[in-house]
Design a protein around this motif. Structure first.
Motif, PDB file in Angstrom:
ATOM      1  N   VAL A   1       1.755  23.530  11.760  1.00  0.00           N
ATOM      2  CA  VAL A   1       1.405  22.204  12.264  1.00  0.00           C
ATOM      3  C   VAL A   1       0.009  21.827  11.775  1.00  0.00           C
ATOM      4  N   HIS A   2      -0.043  20.771  10.977  1.00  0.00           N
ATOM      5  CA  HIS A   2      -1.326  20.174  10.595  1.00  0.00           C
ATOM      6  C   HIS A   2      -1.685  19.216  11.739  1.00  0.00           C
ATOM      7  N   GLY A   3      -2.828  19.488  12.380  1.00  0.00           N
ATOM      8  CA  GLY A   3      -3.167  18.751  13.607  1.00  0.00           C
ATOM      9  C   GLY A   3      -3.648  17.329  13.408  1.00  0.00           C
ATOM     10  N   ARG A   4      -3.067  16.614  12.471  1.00  0.00           N
ATOM     11  CA  ARG A   4      -3.387  15.193  12.284  1.00  0.00           C
ATOM     12  C   ARG A   4      -2.087  14.390  12.273  1.00  0.00           C
ATOM     13  N   THR A   5      -2.214  13.098  12.550  1.00  0.00           N
ATOM     14  CA  THR A   5      -1.054  12.213  12.394  1.00  0.00           C
ATOM     15  C   THR A   5      -0.970  11.779  10.936  1.00  0.00           C
TER      16      THR A   5
ATOM     17  N   THR B   1       3.990  27.533  -3.159  1.00  0.00           N
ATOM     18  CA  THR B   1       3.935  26.735  -4.392  1.00  0.00           C
ATOM     19  C   THR B   1       3.535  25.311  -4.024  1.00  0.00           C
ATOM     20  N   GLU B   2       3.299  24.502  -5.029  1.00  0.00           N
ATOM     21  CA  GLU B   2       3.163  23.068  -4.814  1.00  0.00           C
ATOM     22  C   GLU B   2       4.534  22.560  -4.352  1.00  0.00           C
ATOM     23  N   MET B   3       4.558  21.399  -3.699  1.00  0.00           N
ATOM     24  CA  MET B   3       5.860  20.910  -3.221  1.00  0.00           C
ATOM     25  C   MET B   3       6.747  20.487  -4.400  1.00  0.00           C
ATOM     26  N   VAL B   4       8.022  20.819  -4.274  1.00  0.00           N
ATOM     27  CA  VAL B   4       8.980  20.558  -5.351  1.00  0.00           C
ATOM     28  C   VAL B   4      10.005  19.528  -4.866  1.00  0.00           C
TER      29      VAL B   4
ATOM     30  N   ILE C   1      10.078  23.567   4.136  1.00  0.00           N
ATOM     31  CA  ILE C   1      10.403  22.142   3.951  1.00  0.00           C
ATOM     32  C   ILE C   1       9.193  21.316   4.352  1.00  0.00           C
ATOM     33  N   ASN C   2       8.779  20.450   3.427  1.00  0.00           N
ATOM     34  CA  ASN C   2       7.624  19.594   3.681  1.00  0.00           C
ATOM     35  C   ASN C   2       8.041  18.404   4.544  1.00  0.00           C
ATOM     36  N   MET C   3       7.469  18.349   5.749  1.00  0.00           N
ATOM     37  CA  MET C   3       7.726  17.208   6.640  1.00  0.00           C
ATOM     38  C   MET C   3       6.391  16.623   7.084  1.00  0.00           C
TER      39      MET C   3
ATOM     40  N   ALA D   1      -1.415  27.332  12.614  1.00  0.00           N
ATOM     41  CA  ALA D   1      -2.343  26.203  12.789  1.00  0.00           C
ATOM     42  C   ALA D   1      -2.941  25.813  11.454  1.00  0.00           C
ATOM     43  N   ASN D   2      -2.945  24.516  11.195  1.00  0.00           N
ATOM     44  CA  ASN D   2      -3.484  24.005   9.932  1.00  0.00           C
ATOM     45  C   ASN D   2      -4.333  22.762  10.210  1.00  0.00           C
ATOM     46  N   GLY D   3      -5.414  22.673   9.441  1.00  0.00           N
ATOM     47  CA  GLY D   3      -6.314  21.525   9.553  1.00  0.00           C
ATOM     48  C   GLY D   3      -7.722  21.964   9.877  1.00  0.00           C
ATOM     49  N   ASP D   4      -8.643  21.690   8.939  1.00  0.00           N
ATOM     50  CA  ASP D   4     -10.074  21.943   9.149  1.00  0.00           C
ATOM     51  C   ASP D   4     -10.438  23.420   9.259  1.00  0.00           C
ATOM     52  N   ILE D   5      -9.700  24.282   8.573  1.00  0.00           N
ATOM     53  CA  ILE D   5     -10.106  25.695   8.536  1.00  0.00           C
ATOM     54  C   ILE D   5     -10.939  25.877   7.264  1.00  0.00           C
TER      55      ILE D   5
ATOM     56  N   GLN E   1      -2.260  30.739   2.563  1.00  0.00           N
ATOM     57  CA  GLN E   1      -2.760  29.737   1.609  1.00  0.00           C
ATOM     58  C   GLN E   1      -1.755  28.596   1.571  1.00  0.00           C
ATOM     59  N   SER E   2      -2.210  27.391   1.905  1.00  0.00           N
ATOM     60  CA  SER E   2      -1.275  26.265   2.023  1.00  0.00           C
ATOM     61  C   SER E   2      -0.718  25.826   0.674  1.00  0.00           C
ATOM     62  N   PRO E   3       0.379  25.084   0.721  1.00  0.00           N
ATOM     63  CA  PRO E   3       0.818  24.406  -0.508  1.00  0.00           C
ATOM     64  C   PRO E   3      -0.137  23.245  -0.782  1.00  0.00           C
ATOM     65  N   LEU E   4      -0.597  23.113  -2.008  1.00  0.00           N
ATOM     66  CA  LEU E   4      -1.477  21.999  -2.390  1.00  0.00           C
ATOM     67  C   LEU E   4      -0.992  21.467  -3.729  1.00  0.00           C
ATOM     68  N   SER E   5      -0.473  20.259  -3.686  1.00  0.00           N
ATOM     69  CA  SER E   5       0.066  19.657  -4.892  1.00  0.00           C
ATOM     70  C   SER E   5      -1.043  19.493  -5.938  1.00  0.00           C
ATOM     71  N   GLY E   6      -0.765  19.906  -7.167  1.00  0.00           N
ATOM     72  CA  GLY E   6      -1.774  19.803  -8.224  1.00  0.00           C
ATOM     73  C   GLY E   6      -2.787  20.936  -8.185  1.00  0.00           C
TER      74      GLY E   6
HETATM   75  C1  LIG Z   1      -4.911  17.908  -2.832  1.00  0.00           C
HETATM   76  C2  LIG Z   1      -3.965  18.178  -1.718  1.00  0.00           C
HETATM   77  C3  LIG Z   1      -2.640  18.470  -1.990  1.00  0.00           C
HETATM   78  C4  LIG Z   1      -1.737  18.752  -0.956  1.00  0.00           C
HETATM   79  N1  LIG Z   1      -0.455  19.075  -1.260  1.00  0.00           N
HETATM   80  C5  LIG Z   1       0.394  19.468  -0.275  1.00  0.00           C
HETATM   81  C6  LIG Z   1       1.711  19.919  -0.570  1.00  0.00           C
HETATM   82  O1  LIG Z   1       2.145  19.989  -1.732  1.00  0.00           O
HETATM   83  N2  LIG Z   1       2.500  20.283   0.485  1.00  0.00           N
HETATM   84  C7  LIG Z   1       2.061  20.240   1.784  1.00  0.00           C
HETATM   85  O2  LIG Z   1       2.797  20.611   2.707  1.00  0.00           O
HETATM   86  N3  LIG Z   1       0.812  19.827   2.077  1.00  0.00           N
HETATM   87  C8  LIG Z   1      -0.019  19.457   1.088  1.00  0.00           C
HETATM   88  N4  LIG Z   1      -1.302  19.087   1.396  1.00  0.00           N
HETATM   89  C9  LIG Z   1      -1.746  19.160   2.798  1.00  0.00           C
HETATM   90  C10 LIG Z   1      -2.434  20.508   3.079  1.00  0.00           C
HETATM   91  O3  LIG Z   1      -1.559  21.583   2.861  1.00  0.00           O
HETATM   92  C11 LIG Z   1      -2.966  20.573   4.524  1.00  0.00           C
HETATM   93  O4  LIG Z   1      -1.901  20.386   5.417  1.00  0.00           O
HETATM   94  C12 LIG Z   1      -4.044  19.534   4.813  1.00  0.00           C
HETATM   95  O5  LIG Z   1      -4.955  19.450   3.748  1.00  0.00           O
HETATM   96  C13 LIG Z   1      -4.790  19.850   6.109  1.00  0.00           C
HETATM   97  O6  LIG Z   1      -5.540  21.020   6.048  1.00  0.00           O
HETATM   98  P1  LIG Z   1      -7.151  20.993   5.769  1.00  0.00           P
HETATM   99  O7  LIG Z   1      -7.764  20.070   6.795  1.00  0.00           O
HETATM  100  O8  LIG Z   1      -7.570  22.418   5.951  1.00  0.00           O
HETATM  101  O9  LIG Z   1      -7.334  20.489   4.398  1.00  0.00           O
HETATM  102  C14 LIG Z   1      -2.188  18.732   0.387  1.00  0.00           C
HETATM  103  C15 LIG Z   1      -3.518  18.418   0.668  1.00  0.00           C
HETATM  104  C16 LIG Z   1      -4.401  18.157  -0.358  1.00  0.00           C
HETATM  105  C17 LIG Z   1      -5.831  17.852  -0.020  1.00  0.00           C
END
Ligand SMILES: Cc1cc2nc3c(=O)[nH]c(=O)nc-3n(C[C@H](O)[C@H](O)[C@H](O)COP(=O)(O)O)c2cc1C
Length: 351
Positions: A183-187, A55-58, A111-113, A214-218, A29-34
């Motif tokens: 790796v999120h497969g987007r620029t 967690t959400e990014m800190v 580390i968020n990069m 692999a991350n992106g569009d799952i 489960q990815s980190p998602l801020s908020g």
């Molecule tokens: C609302 C939202 C919050 C996000 N917050 C973070 C975050 O805190 N840290 C991080 O590394 N990526 C964050 N991301 C990026 C996602 O973790 C992920 O890399 C990106 O959405 C691509 O995957 P998806 O196409 O499956 O959505 C966030 C994305 C969204 C949409």
């Protein structure tokens, strides 16, 4: 119909090894801020008890100047495996923050990069580190020195189409001591637009010896299987697909472990989950939790006639009781006979 090939089954049936730390699931489960606070993670974990959550990014600089840990860094001692994600560009602050993360219970420090948001990149954090690989390297080295848990990196494939530098960047992160890379497969320039380019993730996998996620569009079991097959990655990380759908990580994990597709939740079950999410956010954060729950509730309310109107109302609730009333009424209507909604609008109104 999606099937689990014997070769994929064999590949995903062993634990994911992040340095010395083992995770018994190949779905993260990815980190998602908020979004990925303790309340949300608890819901995801109910269906995916063995998966790694973030967690959400800190903000590491923020952490340097405050005495108390921010709520977003809070971890339940029972929730494991768990990673705390940090962002910043200062190796010393990140190292200091990592020590606090481990004291809080983090099994790994990430580390968020990859964050594309201006507010973060203009201060040198998130995806702007793709343009400063020597700083990124220094960060990983410093954080690795400061903690005895595995340090991992989450990033994108490059800054823009002219600067897709992920192969070199990922190798640098590995050499600096990172124990896993997602790796999120987007620029950065793509933001969340266009498709994730999984072909780049496949190339990263070819050149690294540490696990590549692999991350992106799952957004489904099918997508997860396709991605694992196309990239050879060690696991997949779900992100937007989990908004209003904390079932996704568990659905994919279950399929990879058994080859069975779980029945998706009905609209009523999703609304019941929305109600529980609202109540838990209210108990955890009070009125601020109710305001945060608005977006979650609108993400859950999908797939039946009247859902669009309900979303409009849910997006404006001011009290927990207003939220309960709207959800309970919608559930009662559905119990009396539900018709599927014709989906016309895009599902995610994000940044
Ligand atoms: C609302 C939202 C919050 C996000 N917050 C973070 C975050 O805190 N840290 C991080 O590394 N990526 C964050 N991301 C990026 C996602 O973790 C992920 O890399 C990106 O959405 C691509 O995957 P998806 O196409 O499956 O959505 C966030 C994305 C969204 C949409």
């Amino acid at each position: 119909m999606v099937t689990l090939s014997p070769s994929l089954k064999a590949r995903v049936s062993t634990p994911l090894k992040i340095g010395d730390f083992e995770v018994k699931s190949r779905v993260l489960q990815s980190p998602l801020s908020g979004v990925t606070d303790m309340v949300f993670r608890r819901l995801v974990r109910r269906y995916a008890p063995e998966s790694m959550m973030y967690t959400e990014m800190v903000n590491a600089t923020g952490l340097h100047y405050v005495k108390n840990l921010p709520k977003i860094m809070e971890v339940d001692p029972n929730e494991r495996p768990i990673s705390i994600q940090l962002f910043d560009c200062r190796p010393d602050f990140l190292a200091e923050a990592a020590v606090k993360a481990v004291a809080e219970g983090a099994d790994t420090v990430d580390i968020n990069m990859g964050c594309p948001v201006n507010k973060i990149t203009k201060n040198g954090g998130g995806s702007s580190l793709l343009r400063q690989p020597e700083v990124a390297e220094a960060i990983v080295r410093e954080v690795v020195k400061s903690v005895d848990v595995p340090v991992t990196v989450k990033t994108r494939i490059g800054w823009n189409d002219r600067e897709i530098i992920i192969l070199d960047f990922a190798k640098r992160m590995q050499d600096a001591g990172a124990k896993m890379i997602t790796v999120h497969g987007r620029t950065r320039a793509q933001g969340y637009n266009g498709n994730a380019r999984w072909e780049w993730i496949a190339r990263v996998k070819e050149v690294l010896s540490i696990p590549v996620i692999a991350n992106g569009d799952i957004f489904s079991v099918e997508a997860a299987v396709k991605c694992l097959e196309q990239t050879g990655a060690d696991g997949v990380m779900c992100s937007r697909g989990t908004l209003g759908y904390p079932f996704l990580v568990g659905e994919i994990d279950h399929f990879l472990k058994t080859g069975e597709i779980l029945l998706p939740p009905t609209p009523i079950q999703r609304l019941e989950c929305a109600r529980e999410h609202l109540q838990a956010l209210w108990e955890y954060k009070g009125d601020r939790g109710v305001r945060q729950a608005r977006k979650h509730m609108t993400w859950y309310a999908k797939g039946f006639v009247g859902a669009a109107d309900l979303r409009g109302q849910l997006s404006m609730v001011n009290t927990v009781h207003q939220g309960f009333e709207l959800i309970d009424y919608a559930i009662a209507q559905l119990v009396n006979g539900y018709e599927p909604e014709e989906e016309t609008e895009s599902s995610f109104a994000l940044v």
